[in-house]
Design an enzyme around this catalytic site. Structure first.
Site, PDB file in Angstrom:
ATOM      1  N   GLY A  37     -63.440  -1.400  11.746  1.00  0.00           N
ATOM      2  CA  GLY A  37     -62.546  -0.443  11.090  1.00  0.00           C
ATOM      3  C   GLY A  37     -63.080   0.081   9.765  1.00  0.00           C
ATOM      4  O   GLY A  37     -62.522   1.011   9.199  1.00  0.00           O
ATOM      5  N   ARG A  94     -44.190   8.465  -2.223  1.00  0.00           N
ATOM      6  CA  ARG A  94     -42.777   8.065  -2.134  1.00  0.00           C
ATOM      7  C   ARG A  94     -42.527   6.718  -2.798  1.00  0.00           C
ATOM      8  O   ARG A  94     -41.409   6.393  -3.152  1.00  0.00           O
ATOM      9  CB  ARG A  94     -42.330   8.020  -0.666  1.00  0.00           C
ATOM     10  CG  ARG A  94     -42.079   9.398  -0.099  1.00  0.00           C
ATOM     11  CD  ARG A  94     -41.572   9.346   1.317  1.00  0.00           C
ATOM     12  NE  ARG A  94     -42.600   8.938   2.263  1.00  0.00           N
ATOM     13  CZ  ARG A  94     -42.405   8.872   3.580  1.00  0.00           C
ATOM     14  NH1 ARG A  94     -41.222   9.159   4.080  1.00  0.00           N
ATOM     15  NH2 ARG A  94     -43.387   8.518   4.384  1.00  0.00           N
ATOM     16  N   LYS A 190     -27.872  11.466   0.502  1.00  0.00           N
ATOM     17  CA  LYS A 190     -28.332  10.561   1.555  1.00  0.00           C
ATOM     18  C   LYS A 190     -28.705   9.201   0.986  1.00  0.00           C
ATOM     19  O   LYS A 190     -29.096   9.090  -0.182  1.00  0.00           O
ATOM     20  CB  LYS A 190     -29.519  11.218   2.276  1.00  0.00           C
ATOM     21  CG  LYS A 190     -30.795  10.439   2.246  1.00  0.00           C
ATOM     22  CD  LYS A 190     -31.996  11.109   2.828  1.00  0.00           C
ATOM     23  CE  LYS A 190     -33.238  10.459   2.248  1.00  0.00           C
ATOM     24  NZ  LYS A 190     -34.491  11.079   2.577  1.00  0.00           N
ATOM     25  N   THR A 221     -40.372  10.865   9.964  1.00  0.00           N
ATOM     26  CA  THR A 221     -39.775  10.478  11.260  1.00  0.00           C
ATOM     27  C   THR A 221     -38.657  11.437  11.680  1.00  0.00           C
ATOM     28  O   THR A 221     -38.079  11.271  12.749  1.00  0.00           O
ATOM     29  CB  THR A 221     -39.160   9.070  11.169  1.00  0.00           C
ATOM     30  OG1 THR A 221     -38.027   9.118  10.273  1.00  0.00           O
ATOM     31  CG2 THR A 221     -40.166   8.056  10.670  1.00  0.00           C
ATOM     32  N   GLY A 223     -35.753  11.544  10.352  1.00  0.00           N
ATOM     33  CA  GLY A 223     -34.445  10.931  10.095  1.00  0.00           C
ATOM     34  C   GLY A 223     -33.635  11.693   9.050  1.00  0.00           C
ATOM     35  O   GLY A 223     -32.423  11.872   9.200  1.00  0.00           O
ATOM     36  N   THR A 224     -34.299  12.135   8.004  1.00  0.00           N
ATOM     37  CA  THR A 224     -33.599  12.854   6.933  1.00  0.00           C
ATOM     38  C   THR A 224     -33.043  14.176   7.439  1.00  0.00           C
ATOM     39  O   THR A 224     -31.890  14.529   7.171  1.00  0.00           O
ATOM     40  CB  THR A 224     -34.573  13.099   5.755  1.00  0.00           C
ATOM     41  OG1 THR A 224     -35.047  11.824   5.311  1.00  0.00           O
ATOM     42  CG2 THR A 224     -33.922  13.842   4.612  1.00  0.00           C
TER      43      THR A 224
HETATM   44  C1  R5P Z   1     -37.774  11.383   0.876  1.00  0.00           C
HETATM   45  O1  R5P Z   1     -37.121  11.312  -0.133  1.00  0.00           O
HETATM   46  C2  R5P Z   1     -38.590  12.577   1.288  1.00  0.00           C
HETATM   47  O2  R5P Z   1     -38.392  13.671   0.445  1.00  0.00           O
HETATM   48  C3  R5P Z   1     -38.277  12.976   2.706  1.00  0.00           C
HETATM   49  O3  R5P Z   1     -36.939  13.411   2.783  1.00  0.00           O
HETATM   50  C4  R5P Z   1     -38.460  11.824   3.631  1.00  0.00           C
HETATM   51  O4  R5P Z   1     -39.564  11.079   3.281  1.00  0.00           O
HETATM   52  C5  R5P Z   1     -38.616  12.298   5.040  1.00  0.00           C
HETATM   53  O5  R5P Z   1     -38.814  11.182   5.850  1.00  0.00           O
HETATM   54  P1  R5P Z   1     -38.123  11.092   7.257  1.00  0.00           P
HETATM   55  O6  R5P Z   1     -38.481  12.343   7.998  1.00  0.00           O
HETATM   56  O7  R5P Z   1     -38.712   9.856   7.884  1.00  0.00           O
HETATM   57  O8  R5P Z   1     -36.656  10.949   7.023  1.00  0.00           O
END
Ligand code: R5P
Length: 311
Positions: A37, A94, A190, A221, A223-224
């Site tokens: 790797g 992040r 959120k 992903t 999710g947000t």
């Molecule tokens: C988080 O605060 C970032 O601004 C994005 O909203 C987040 O990282 C997006 O990640 P995911 O698509 O997994 O929710």
């Protein structure tokens, strides 16, 4: 001093587009991969050059960060006169603070690792947090793709559309979009429960009957975005939504999640290479002309002005 563009494995398509814009040839960088790797990059003739190393640190973030560090070190040892790390997507941003005890501040660790290569400057695009600048020992230029994506949105959104920040961290970004699109901002509150699961708690502002343009720095992903769409629908938003994000990480299960939602279009840029995994509903808008413009200005010692993020 000649400008030279060197690409890591994750930055090759973007670097190719940048060199085309600048009318120069890319400088070769061969990355050898060992069975365990490890990677070993070798760069060609950068001695005395003004070198721009293009490497977004998207998935897999860890190996792309290490590859970036080794290329920067290789350029320094090969006698480059000035080195700029062009990291359009800065992974680990992040982790700009500890959300609970026992964690690391990953953004600072990565910033320190990059600084340890003695790089002269860092260029990023819409980093997760502007606090990144304060974490870095070297000067940081924070560019923004908002005007590029807002220009693409303008032609396709209804005149009564409202920009939505899917969390509090996206409010500044949303305000920038709203000023470009001449509309106002609604905010979804959120809470993140795990790396793949978030919970939307309330909507601040009125979205009833209006189409939403949800904007974020990245879709990882999904999710947000999913939580925001469902909450906006519960609050009476029109089921005709558009999403714009600078960085389309689109890791599993993003595509399945987004496909199941009433989203008409998703716009991202090419900070992350989309050539293989891009679902048909995703439009990619290149930031290569903007990066070429920024590199040209840095090479000539000119200001970046309107290319920079508004903080
Ligand atoms: C988080 O605060 C970032 O601004 C994005 O909203 C987040 O990282 C997006 O990640 P995911 O698509 O997994 O929710």
């Amino acid at each position: 001093m000649k400008a030279r563009i060197v690409a890591g494995a994750a930055g090759r398509p973007l670097a190719a587009a940048i060199t085309t814009e600048l009318g120069i040839e890319p400088t070769a960088c061969v990355v050898e991969r060992f069975p365990d790797g490890e990677v070993r990059p070798t760069v060609a003739c950068v001695s005395g050059g003004d070198v721009y190393v293009v490497q977004p640190t998207g998935p897999p973030a860890g190996s792309h960060v290490v590859e970036l560090l080794l290329i920067l070190d290789a350029c320094r040892r090969a006698g480059a006169d000035r080195i700029t790390a062009v990291v359009p997507y800065f992974g680990y941003a992040r982790q700009d603070r500890r959300s609970r005890g026992g964690q690391a501040v990953g953004a600072r660790v990565v910033a320190n690792a990059i600084a340890s290569t003695k790089v002269d400057r860092l260029v990023v695009v819409d980093p997760h947090t502007p606090a990144l600048e304060a974490m870095c020992a070297m000067p940081v230029e924070m560019l923004t793709a908002v005007p590029i994506l807002a220009h693409a949105l303008r032609a396709s959104i209804p005149s009564d559309a409202i920009v939505v920040a899917p969390d509090l961290g996206a409010v500044k970004l949303a305000e920038h979009y709203a000023s470009q699109l001449g509309t106002r901002v609604v905010v979804v509150r959120k809470t993140r429960e795990t790396g793949t699961r978030v919970r939307a708690e309330e909507v601040v502002g009125n979205i009833r009957g209006r189409p939403a343009v949800i904007v974020d720095d990245m879709i990882s992903t999904g999710g947000t975005i999913e939580a925001a769409v469902r909450t906006l629908l519960e609050h009476g938003a029109a089921p005709d939504m558009v999403v714009a994000a600078t960085h389309g990480l689109l890791v599993r299960p993003a595509t399945d999640r987004l496909d199941a939602l009433p989203i008409r279009r998703i716009l991202v840029t090419d900070t992350i290479d989309q050539r293989e995994k891009k679902p048909p509903s995703v439009d990619v808008h290149s930031i290569a002309p903007m990066l070429a413009d920024a590199i040209g200005r840095l090479h000539r010692g000119q200001a970046l002005d309107e290319l920079l993020i508004r903080t």
